[in-house]
Design an enzyme around this catalytic site. Sequence first.
Site, PDB file in Angstrom:
ATOM      1  CE1 TYR A 188      -3.549   2.714   0.652  1.00 36.96           C
ATOM      2  CE2 TYR A 188      -2.109   3.403   2.444  1.00 36.96           C
ATOM      3  CZ  TYR A 188      -3.194   3.638   1.624  1.00 36.96           C
ATOM      4  OH  TYR A 188      -3.905   4.813   1.743  1.00 36.96           O
ATOM      5  CE  LYS A 191      -2.872   6.508  -1.475  1.00 35.69           C
ATOM      6  NZ  LYS A 191      -4.116   6.888  -2.179  1.00 35.69           N
TER       7      LYS A 191
END
Length: 361
Positions: A153, A157
């Site tokens: 994640y 990102k």
Amino acid sequence: MRVLIVGGGGYIGFHIGLELASRQHEVTLFDLHPPNPVWYDKSETCPLPFVTGSILCLPDLEQVLSLSKAEGVIHCAAHGMSSREQLPSASSLTESINIDGTSLLLKVCSGPSSSVTSLVYTSTFNVVFGCDEIIGGDENLPYFPLHRHWDNYSISKSVAERLVLASSGKNKKFHTCSLRLAGVMGVGETRHLPRIVASLPFLKFRYGNAKVQFVGIKNAVQAHVKALEKLHDDPDVVGGEAYFISDGKPIEHWEYFRPLIEGLGYTYPKWVLPVGLMWIFVLLGQFFLRVFGEIWGAGRGLFLSPAELLKTSVTHWFSIDKAKQHFGYAPEDVNDLSGVLHEYRRKMGLSPLLKFRKNDT
């Protein structure tokens, strides 16, 4: 302004949509799933126009941009933020949505037939935080090295934010900015708070004394709305820029949740475990989920992933001065969980509290 919210079926996106609509903007929500009815009157249909589609599907994106005639886009679609979504088995979906989806959205929004001039990207503290202590950091900090992150994640990102900011101003009409959010809390939040509240009956210890930041949903919404309006009106100031967004006041992680713990009738844990011991528990838990997930119950998720342990045990907080100066961000109800406490007391059948212990640490 006509605004499309990609990820508008989620908690943050839906509430941004409500605020934009209240300010007389024309809002369209776009997501795979519609907003949760608990966020509005269950007797009514969704109060905002909603279009079903995938950020990974070019025809879906082209169609919704054509239908909405959007001038502004808020991109808060994401995957892999917490719990078992951070396991390696979910990494391909996380990378697809967060990186490939963002790239496809940027391509469509910046294309010659697009009416979009402004795009605000919902990012995270994680793009600069990985495991090292940060005190009063600002936007001049470098990105945390991708190979040192514990979760896909954070990696995805970070990559996506760079794509977003690099696209700003490549053609004269299209500009972008990025909002790096702290953990979002508020009434109706369905990702973190239910896990936290469900764990309270078994909470007999705490760990570490890290100072961190959170952001209330009203402040997260305010930041997106003000950033989008400023980006639309004055792209020379906001275009290509990143901003840290939080309630602005660092607080010890456990102290933030103390009013909730005690307000729901539980005892604030006095035992403090070494963080090193917590790492053993977390890594063992992750190992068992990897090996025995289908049998042991992968659906339960992890209590803590390695990345979540780092977020809750290592001090990291950032200045919000840049957001204040550039688009007038002004957080309200700082570190306030009173609404959340009222919500969960009602769910548990408890009477309303006459007095509430406020976070003043």
